[in-house]
Design a protein around this motif. Structure first.
Motif, short mmCIF file in Angstrom:
data_model
loop_
_atom_site.label_atom_id
_atom_site.label_comp_id
_atom_site.label_asym_id
_atom_site.label_seq_id
_atom_site.Cartn_x
_atom_site.Cartn_y
_atom_site.Cartn_z
N ASP A 218 -11.83 7.06 2.69
CA ASP A 218 -11.92 5.96 3.64
C ASP A 218 -10.78 4.95 3.46
OD1 ASP A 218 -14.14 6.99 4.86
OD2 ASP A 218 -15.55 5.76 3.75
N HIS A 219 -10.38 4.72 2.23
CA HIS A 219 -9.25 3.83 1.92
C HIS A 219 -8.29 4.61 1.03
CE1 HIS A 219 -7.07 0.08 1.17
NE2 HIS A 219 -7.03 0.43 -0.10
N PRO A 220 -7.44 5.48 1.64
CA PRO A 220 -6.61 6.38 0.85
C PRO A 220 -5.30 5.75 0.37
CG PRO A 220 -6.29 6.85 3.14
CD PRO A 220 -7.34 5.75 3.06
N TYR A 221 -5.37 4.56 -0.23
CA TYR A 221 -4.17 3.84 -0.63
C TYR A 221 -4.31 3.27 -2.03
CZ TYR A 221 -3.08 4.34 4.21
OH TYR A 221 -2.83 4.91 5.43
N ASP A 222 -3.18 3.23 -2.73
CA ASP A 222 -3.08 2.57 -4.02
C ASP A 222 -2.23 1.32 -3.83
OD1 ASP A 222 -4.42 4.63 -5.45
OD2 ASP A 222 -2.58 5.80 -5.49
N ASP A 223 -2.48 0.31 -4.67
CA ASP A 223 -1.65 -0.88 -4.65
C ASP A 223 -0.41 -0.64 -5.51
OD1 ASP A 223 -3.54 -2.23 -3.13
OD2 ASP A 223 -4.54 -3.09 -4.86
N LEU B 53 0.82 -1.21 0.00
CA LEU B 53 0.00 0.00 0.00
C LEU B 53 0.86 1.26 0.00
CD1 LEU B 53 -2.87 -0.89 2.48
CD2 LEU B 53 -2.80 -1.14 -0.01
N ARG B 54 0.43 2.23 -0.82
CA ARG B 54 1.05 3.55 -0.85
C ARG B 54 -0.06 4.58 -0.65
NH1 ARG B 54 3.82 4.82 -6.18
NH2 ARG B 54 1.67 4.84 -6.88
N HIS B 55 0.15 5.48 0.29
CA HIS B 55 -0.85 6.52 0.56
C HIS B 55 -0.99 7.40 -0.68
CE1 HIS B 55 -2.90 9.92 2.39
NE2 HIS B 55 -3.27 9.04 3.33
N ASP B 56 -2.25 7.69 -1.05
CA ASP B 56 -2.50 8.45 -2.28
C ASP B 56 -2.63 9.96 -2.06
OD1 ASP B 56 -5.05 8.84 -1.24
OD2 ASP B 56 -6.05 7.57 -2.71
N GLY B 57 -2.45 10.39 -0.82
CA GLY B 57 -2.49 11.82 -0.53
C GLY B 57 -3.87 12.38 -0.28
N TYR C 269 -2.50 1.06 13.86
CA TYR C 269 -3.65 1.96 13.86
C TYR C 269 -4.16 2.16 12.44
CZ TYR C 269 -6.40 6.16 14.78
OH TYR C 269 -7.42 7.07 14.88
N VAL C 270 -3.25 2.38 11.51
CA VAL C 270 -3.62 2.56 10.10
C VAL C 270 -4.32 1.31 9.58
CG1 VAL C 270 -2.68 2.78 7.76
CG2 VAL C 270 -1.85 4.26 9.60
N LEU C 271 -3.76 0.13 9.88
CA LEU C 271 -4.35 -1.13 9.42
C LEU C 271 -5.79 -1.28 9.91
CD1 LEU C 271 -3.93 -3.85 7.94
CD2 LEU C 271 -3.16 -4.78 10.12
N TRP C 272 -6.06 -0.91 11.15
CA TRP C 272 -7.40 -1.07 11.71
C TRP C 272 -8.39 -0.05 11.18
CZ3 TRP C 272 -10.08 -4.64 14.13
CH2 TRP C 272 -9.38 -5.70 14.70
N TRP C 273 -7.96 1.19 10.99
CA TRP C 273 -8.91 2.26 10.72
C TRP C 273 -8.98 2.74 9.28
CZ3 TRP C 273 -12.60 2.97 13.97
CH2 TRP C 273 -12.40 2.67 15.32
N TYR C 274 -7.92 2.59 8.51
CA TYR C 274 -7.89 3.21 7.19
C TYR C 274 -7.71 2.26 6.02
CZ TYR C 274 -7.59 7.44 9.88
OH TYR C 274 -7.87 8.45 10.76
N VAL C 275 -7.56 0.97 6.29
CA VAL C 275 -7.32 0.00 5.23
C VAL C 275 -8.60 -0.81 5.01
CG1 VAL C 275 -5.93 -2.00 4.59
CG2 VAL C 275 -4.86 -0.07 5.72
#
Length: 101
Positions: free
Chosen positions: A30-35, A22-26, A53-59
């Motif tokens: 709710d799921h601010p990540y790109d593969d 995962l890379r944060h997309d800026g 914390y990120v794994l629980w709340w934002y992924v």
């Protein structure tokens, strides 16, 4: 109040099924990540507590992910029995060599 203990390192999140990272997309979605395909393209977190914390709340909660410590090669997954935001060491399945193979 005691200072909070943190576990320093270099941590990434990997999709267990696809092997992508995962890379944060800026954004603040709710799921601010790109593969991404490579570790060096992935977002790196500096503490185990932060990446947990990120794994629980934002992924994406409908997909399975692991946290990988790039410094020690340890793997962690959500500890669903303990609840938010606990993680536990991932129990890796042995590769081959079992009966009937």
């Amino acid at each position: 109040m005691l200072p909070k203990q943190e576990t320093p390192g270099r941590f990434v999140i990997q999709d267990i099924k696809t092997g992508t990272y995962l890379r944060h997309d800026g954004t603040d979605l709710d799921h601010p990540y790109d593969d991404v395909d490579a570790v060096d393209e992935a977002t790196v977190w500096r503490t185990l507590e932060h990446v947990s914390y990120v794994l629980w709340w934002y992924v994406d909660m409908y997909r399975s992910y692991r946290i990988i410590n790039l410094d020690t090669a340890e793997h962690f997954v959500k500890d669903k029995n303990r609840g938010i935001p606990h993680i536990m060491a991932e129990l890796l399945q042995p590769q081959g060599g079992g009966k009937g193979e």
